[in-house]
Design an enzyme around this catalytic site. Structure first.
Site, short mmCIF file in Angstrom:
data_model
loop_
_atom_site.label_atom_id
_atom_site.label_comp_id
_atom_site.label_asym_id
_atom_site.label_seq_id
_atom_site.Cartn_x
_atom_site.Cartn_y
_atom_site.Cartn_z
N LYS A 52 0.83 -1.21 0.00
CA LYS A 52 0.00 0.00 0.00
C LYS A 52 0.86 1.25 0.00
O LYS A 52 0.57 2.21 -0.72
CB LYS A 52 -0.94 -0.01 1.21
CG LYS A 52 -2.06 -1.03 1.07
CD LYS A 52 -2.77 -1.29 2.38
CE LYS A 52 -3.77 -2.43 2.23
NZ LYS A 52 -4.31 -2.90 3.51
N GLN A 96 -4.41 -1.05 9.78
CA GLN A 96 -4.18 -2.38 9.21
C GLN A 96 -4.73 -3.46 10.15
O GLN A 96 -4.36 -3.52 11.31
CB GLN A 96 -2.67 -2.58 8.96
CG GLN A 96 -2.33 -3.88 8.27
CD GLN A 96 -2.96 -4.02 6.87
OE1 GLN A 96 -2.98 -3.08 6.09
NE2 GLN A 96 -3.49 -5.19 6.58
N ASP A 119 -11.26 3.16 4.23
CA ASP A 119 -11.59 1.73 4.19
C ASP A 119 -13.10 1.51 4.24
O ASP A 119 -13.60 0.43 3.95
CB ASP A 119 -10.96 1.02 5.40
CG ASP A 119 -9.75 0.20 5.01
OD1 ASP A 119 -9.67 -0.20 3.83
OD2 ASP A 119 -8.90 -0.05 5.88
#
Ligand code: NDP
Length: 289
Positions: A52, A96, A119
């Site tokens: 990422k 994460q 997200d």
């Protein structure tokens, strides 16, 4: 079997995002900023974070990386998130997952400001998504919708089975597919579902997000089915130097002579999840003005 590889599709998304970002910066705007928070030292997480941050750098985004110890307290993680919420250089906050077991993931996620929740995991975002309002669509479902559209797979009036009902994949995806514009008739299976085979056999599209290698073999699919394999499973493979390889939920070998289309693992949904995260970060930057 037709393979729906997402390599070219994800590359074209990156090319177009890179160009858009450059134009945006050339107009005197601040570059999009993506903060990635990792807690603990999970090997798989480390790899995802590396991918990422590399993609963000490639696109010209500013990356902010934070590594917290695996024994960090909840208030320490929350305090970092709140600092990032206030930081004007940050447009997207990525926590994460999974977090170490002693931390309450759901509670911590709720501290991410919904306008930086790229997200799309916060209740605020989920609620807006359910109502069809402006939101961040969670990255894996968003990536899957992009795959279907790119390969010309219409969902309108189709029967779709989503196997798995997690908050990050199955549930939001099912909600999106049944919504206006996608107009599918959706069944969602879970571990208590009886006769899953009957559902998948009568579906035009099957999306598997279970996390079990070789879970669905050829006997689960009718001819012409489009299969989206979300699973990422590590299985041992002594022929590989590292001793393992990554497979999806679907037993691909059993399908090699069948008339079905399927996304590969790796090279499928995983690529699109990261590409969607980068898209959401750009959207956030634009929305935040
Ligand atoms: P979860 O473990 O949160 O959810 C798995 C789901 O599968 C659950 O809803 C579970 O049901 C269901 N399930 C388990 N056994 C069966 C069964 N026998 N029949 C039907 N349903 C069953 O996983 P995630 O959704 O987080 O991830 C799923 C997979 O996708 C994993 O391999 C993960 O690594 C991968 N993944 C891949 C991504 C990508 O970008 N490609 C992104 C995110 C995840 P129940 O609710 O009853 O337990």
């Amino acid at each position: 079997m037709i393979e729906l590889s997402c390599k070219e599709l994800s590359s074209s998304i990156y090319d177009s995002l890179k160009e858009k970002t450059q134009k945006f910066i050339d107009k005197g705007n601040r570059a999009p900023g993506l903060a990635v928070v990792t807690v603990g030292d999970d090997e798989a997480s480390r790899l995802y974070v590396k991918t990422k941050t590399e993609k963000a750098a490639y696109l010209g985004y500013v990356g902010f990386q934070y590594f917290l110890n695996g024994d960090s307290r909840e208030d320490e993680v929350v305090s970092l998130i709140e600092t990032l919420n206030r930081d004007d250089r940050v447009d997207g906050i990525l926590l994460q997952l999974p977090l170490p077991k002693h931390l309450d993931e759901k509670r911590i996620i709720e501290h991410i400001s919904s306008d930086k929740d790229v997200d799309g995991f916060t209740s605020a975002n989920m609620g807006r998504m359910v109502k069809g309002e402006e939101c961040f669509i969670p990255c894996t479902p968003k990536g899957i919708l992009t795959i279907l559209s790119h390969f010309g797979v219409s969902t309108s009036g189709k029967r779709i089975t989503v196997v798995g009902r997690s908050d990050i994949v199955g549930k939001p995806l099912a909600l999106l597919l049944m919504g206006k514009g996608y107009d599918a008739t959706v069944s969602v299976a879970n571990s208590k579902t009886k006769d899953l085979r009957a559902l998948t056999l009568s579906s035009d599209i099957v999306i598997s997000a279970v996390g079990k290698p070789m879970f669905l073999d050829s006997s689960y699919f009718s001819d012409g089915t489009v299969i989206i394999d979300v699973g990422i499973n590590r299985i041992s493979d002594p022929t590989r130097k590292r001793g393992w390889r990554t497979v999806g939920d679907v037993d691909r070998e059993s399908l090699s002579q069948r008339d079905v289309s399927i996304t590969p693992v790796p090279g499928g949904v995983g690529l699109m999840t990261v590409a969607s995260l980068m898209e959401n970060t750009f959207i956030s930057r634009e929305r935040r003005g």
